[in-house]
Each structure stands twice: as structure tokens, then as C-alpha cells.
Design a protein around this motif. Structure first.
Motif, short mmCIF file in Angstrom:
data_model
loop_
_atom_site.label_atom_id
_atom_site.label_comp_id
_atom_site.label_asym_id
_atom_site.label_seq_id
_atom_site.Cartn_x
_atom_site.Cartn_y
_atom_site.Cartn_z
N GLN A 1 58.66 48.67 102.99
CA GLN A 1 57.47 49.53 102.91
C GLN A 1 57.17 49.91 101.47
O GLN A 1 58.08 50.07 100.65
CB GLN A 1 57.71 50.79 103.75
CG GLN A 1 56.53 51.74 103.81
CD GLN A 1 56.79 52.92 104.73
OE1 GLN A 1 57.28 52.74 105.84
NE2 GLN A 1 56.47 54.12 104.25
N HIS B 1 53.62 51.19 98.51
CA HIS B 1 52.23 51.58 98.24
C HIS B 1 51.38 50.33 98.09
O HIS B 1 51.79 49.36 97.45
CB HIS B 1 52.18 52.42 96.96
CG HIS B 1 50.91 53.19 96.78
ND1 HIS B 1 49.70 52.59 96.60
CD2 HIS B 1 50.69 54.53 96.75
CE1 HIS B 1 48.77 53.51 96.46
NE2 HIS B 1 49.35 54.71 96.56
N VAL B 2 50.16 50.36 98.68
CA VAL B 2 49.31 49.18 98.61
C VAL B 2 48.91 48.83 97.18
O VAL B 2 48.56 47.67 96.88
CB VAL B 2 48.04 49.37 99.47
CG1 VAL B 2 48.40 49.47 100.95
CG2 VAL B 2 47.24 50.57 99.02
N ASN C 1 55.52 42.75 102.51
CA ASN C 1 54.67 42.98 103.68
C ASN C 1 55.06 42.04 104.83
O ASN C 1 54.97 40.81 104.70
CB ASN C 1 53.21 42.77 103.31
CG ASN C 1 52.26 43.33 104.34
OD1 ASN C 1 52.59 43.42 105.51
ND2 ASN C 1 51.06 43.71 103.90
N ASN D 1 51.85 51.78 111.76
CA ASN D 1 51.46 52.30 110.45
C ASN D 1 50.13 53.05 110.60
O ASN D 1 49.12 52.46 111.00
CB ASN D 1 51.31 51.13 109.46
CG ASN D 1 50.87 51.61 108.09
OD1 ASN D 1 51.10 52.75 107.71
ND2 ASN D 1 50.25 50.71 107.34
N THR D 2 50.12 54.32 110.30
CA THR D 2 48.90 55.13 110.47
C THR D 2 48.18 55.38 109.15
O THR D 2 47.09 55.96 109.14
CB THR D 2 49.26 56.48 111.11
OG1 THR D 2 50.21 57.17 110.28
CG2 THR D 2 49.85 56.28 112.50
N ALA D 3 48.76 54.96 108.06
CA ALA D 3 48.16 55.23 106.75
C ALA D 3 47.41 54.01 106.24
O ALA D 3 47.76 52.87 106.53
CB ALA D 3 49.23 55.64 105.74
N THR D 4 46.36 54.26 105.46
CA THR D 4 45.57 53.15 104.90
C THR D 4 46.10 52.67 103.56
O THR D 4 45.71 51.61 103.09
CB THR D 4 44.11 53.59 104.72
OG1 THR D 4 44.06 54.71 103.82
CG2 THR D 4 43.50 53.98 106.06
N ASN D 5 46.98 53.44 102.96
CA ASN D 5 47.46 53.08 101.62
C ASN D 5 48.94 52.74 101.60
O ASN D 5 49.61 52.84 100.57
CB ASN D 5 47.16 54.22 100.63
CG ASN D 5 47.86 55.52 101.02
OD1 ASN D 5 48.37 55.64 102.13
ND2 ASN D 5 47.88 56.48 100.10
#
Length: 382
Positions: free
Chosen positions: A190, A192-193, A201, A239-243
């Protein structure tokens, strides 16, 4: 004599939603014991099972079925109480009316007539489970294993699943495709995008693997069987986050396969593709297969001829010998003997307002009566 309709009603009124028994097996046992069957309750875990036999000589014709049913769903949506067993305009409504308490009752009624008329020239037996609609680990599978260890000789078996397609007697099942479920979990790192070099990923890895599996044509079919098919049934990335680059991606698939394959061969193929896709990936790919049944076929011959002739005698049609549909407990019984499935039209099974015409249940009883008679005529010297 046993009244098939009254017995079906009595069984439906026992709300035996898997794994609950609700007294259904007691009803079957009491009915068969009253006919002179030697009854054995075989409980495994919380599941009630029954093996009952009339006679000690061969051949032994066995009827297999299940008293458990699926949940009713929205009870308020039923036109009648799901466990009231109401007859409306000649149709019996209730959970289990089609799948398959009516078939148990019909064969019991047929057996009562055969016993009274002295037509059992060998043995009749019943193998009844309460775990067909569930995970099926403590039902027919374990009963079959126990009977096999005891060298209990079952010559042939008829399973009362609802096999007719459009009209009663238009189809019997002489085989089934195998089934394998596979869970795939790809674990990466995991991150940060905005900093992909610090993460790994798992999603692209999983997607490439699924695409690779989906693109393979498993086969062109097999005599009496349709082609095998692989279906992706679930993809999950928690995964609930967009970033955030997720750390885990999961999928589930099912393969229904014909005798070109075995469950183990398919599991090894998927594991090999996962290993290949995982090369160069810093994470892991876990493949967890679960084989719920192997493909099997009861070849056309004297036994299938007897079953088909019984249908023709009563229903006036030659049934199609089919291998379509899902799995059934026949996949376990075939380890003991040749097995064929014969039952009602299955259109309403598992639905709201599951129902069977009274006349059709009585017609099934008549087919079973003729089947028993023809069977002991054909196999009397075995």
C-alpha cells in the motif's frame, strides 16, 4: 398405502431450512419404518441423514433425496405461507414442493405399492440427507463414505431432483459437469498514489491474471456435455480512499467443467498462470481452489433404458438424456453405483411461490412405480 400428496404436505410443514431439520427426517423415518424398512439415522455434525433398506438381497435400487430446503426469501411476497402447504387450484404451494420433498413422498408412495404387491425382487433403499442445499460436507458425501467402508452394496440409484425442463418427463439427468471455485488474493504494498515507486499495486496484476484465464478456451465440449466455462464471479479491492494504492486485490471464479478435465488439473493450471504472472512482482499471489464435484456420466445402457422406458410408459414421451444444469448429490453417489436423476419440472424451485401441480406429483409417483417394476424385471438375476 402412502398418500404422496399428504406426505408432501407433512414434509413441507417441517421448515427444514439448511441446516435445520425441524422434524422432517423423523417424518421420513416413521413413514419408511411403517413399510418394513430397516432405518439407520446417520448424523454427522449437526446434519441429520437417513439410510433405510427393505430387503437384504441384490439388486438394491436406491432412491436418493434431501429434506432440506433453501430460505423462503421475502415471506410476505408469498401468495400462501411458505410452509403452509396449501393447495390452490390443484397446485401445491410451499418451499420444497418441487425441490424436492414431493419426490421423496412420490417414491415412498411407489415403494409402499411395490412392497404390498410383492414386487421387490431384491432390495429398495432410501438415502436421504439434510445437507444438499448447504455446503454438502456432512450429508450425502459422508453417508456414501460410510456405506462404502461397510461394503453396503447399492446396485443403481435414482435421485429425485427436479430434472424436467418444460414438460414433465422431457428430461432426465445422466451426468453432471464438475465444479471448482477458486479464490485469488494478490498482495502488494500500500502507498500514496503520488509516490507509486514506494508502493506495489496488486490490481493490475490481478486484472492481467484474470484476463489470461478468461481468454483461454477450455475445450470444444465432450460427448453428451456442453463446453466447459470459466466465470469470474467477484472482484474486490477493499479500498475506500481515492489517493491510496491498495495493498490487496481479490477475486473469485468458478469453472463448470466436462470430463475433458479434472478439478485438480484445473487448479494446477490456475496456479501455474498465477506463478507466471507473479514473476517480477514484489508481492504475492495466493490461489485457493475448492473442488465441489468432478464431472461424471452414466453411460447409456440397461439402467438408463429402464428409467427412460418408465417415463415413456407413463408420460408418453422419450426423455432427453441430459448433463446440463448445476451440481447435485449424484456427484457423490456415483462413487457407489450408476446414478440417474428423475423428477418434476424445476421452473419454480428456489423461487417465491415454489409450487408443483398435484397431478404432476401423482404422475411422478406413477413413473416411480413403473420404474421399480421394470427395474426388478430387468435386473432380477444380478
Amino acid at each position: 398405502m402412502i398418500d404422496a400428496i399428504n406426505l408432501t404436505k407433512e414434509l413441507i410443514r417441517a421448515p427444514s431450512v439448511t441446516p435445520a431439520d425441524a422434524g422432517a427426517m423423523d417424518i421420513v423415518e416413521k413413514t419408511l419404518a411403517g413399510l418394513g424398512f430397516a432405518c439407520r439415522r446417520m448424523k454427522f455434525g449437526e446434519i441429520e441423514n437417513l439410510y433405510a433398506r427393505y430387503g437384504t438381497e441384490g439388486p438394491n435400487l436406491c432412491f436418493a433425496g434431501h429434506t432440506d430446503v433453501v430460505p423462503v426469501g421475502d415471506a410476505a411476497a408469498w401468495s400462501q405461507g411458505a410452509f403452509d402447504a396449501a393447495v390452490v387450484d390443484g397446485v401445491l404451494v410451499g418451499r420444497g414442493a418441487v425441490d424436492m420433498k414431493s419426490a421423496i413422498a412420490a417414491f415412498a408412495a411407489a415403494a409402499s405399492k411395490a412392497v404390498a404387491a410383492g414386487k421387490v425382487k431384491g432390495s429398495l433403499s432410501f438415502l436421504i440427507t439434510g445437507d444438499e442445499e448447504g455446503v454438502a460436507t456432512h450429508g450425502t458425501k459422508m453417508v456414501v463414505e460410510a456405506l462404502d467402508l461397510e461394503d453396503e452394496a447399492i446396485t443403481h440409484c435414482v435421485v429425485g431432483e427436479p430434472t424436467s425442463s418444460e414438460t414433465f418427463g422431457d428430461m432426465i439427468k445422466v451426468g453432471r459437469r464438475g465444479s471448482i471455485n477458486v479464490d485469488i488474493a494478490v498482495t502488494g504494498t500500500q502507498g500514496h498514489v503520488a509516490y507509486p515507486h514506494r508502493a506495489s499495486n496488486p490490481v493490475p496484476v490481478l486484472l492481467r491474471l484474470l484476463l489470461q484465464l478468461q481468454e483461454r478456451k477450455l475445450d470444444e465440449g465432450y460427448p453428451e456435455f456442453q463446453p466447459s466455462n470459466l466465470e469470474i464471479t467477484q472482484i474486490d479491492v477493499p479500498n475506500t480512499a481515492t489517493n491510496v494504492i491498495p495493498g490487496v486485490a481479490k477475486a473469485r471464479l468458478n469453472i463448470r467443467f466436462n470430463p475433458n478435465h479434472t478439478g485438480d488439473d484445473l487448479a494446477r493450471w490456475i496456479e501455474g498462470e498465477a506463478e507466471s504472472e507473479g514473476r517480477g512482482f514484489s508481492g504475492t499471489i495466493a490461489v485457493t481452489p475448492q473442488i465441489s464435484g468432478e464431472a461424471f456420466l452414466t453411460e447409456p445402457g440397461p439402467f438408463t433404458d429402464v428409467v427412460a422406458a418408465a417415463v415413456r410408459d407413463i408420460a408418453g414421451r422419450d426423455p432427453e438424456l441430459s448433463t446440463t444444469g448445476g451440481t447435485s448429490d449424484a456427484r457423490f453417489i456415483r462413487a457407489l453405483c450408476p446414478v440417474v436423476e428423475l423428477g418434476l419440472v424445476g421452473k419454480t424451485m428456489h423461487q417465491i411461490d415454489e409450487a408443483a401441480p398435484v397431478a404432476e406429483i401423482l404422475q411422478l409417483q406413477a413413473v416411480y412405480e413403473r420404474l421399480i417394476e421394470r427395474y426388478f424385471e430387468a435386473f432380477k438375476e444380478e
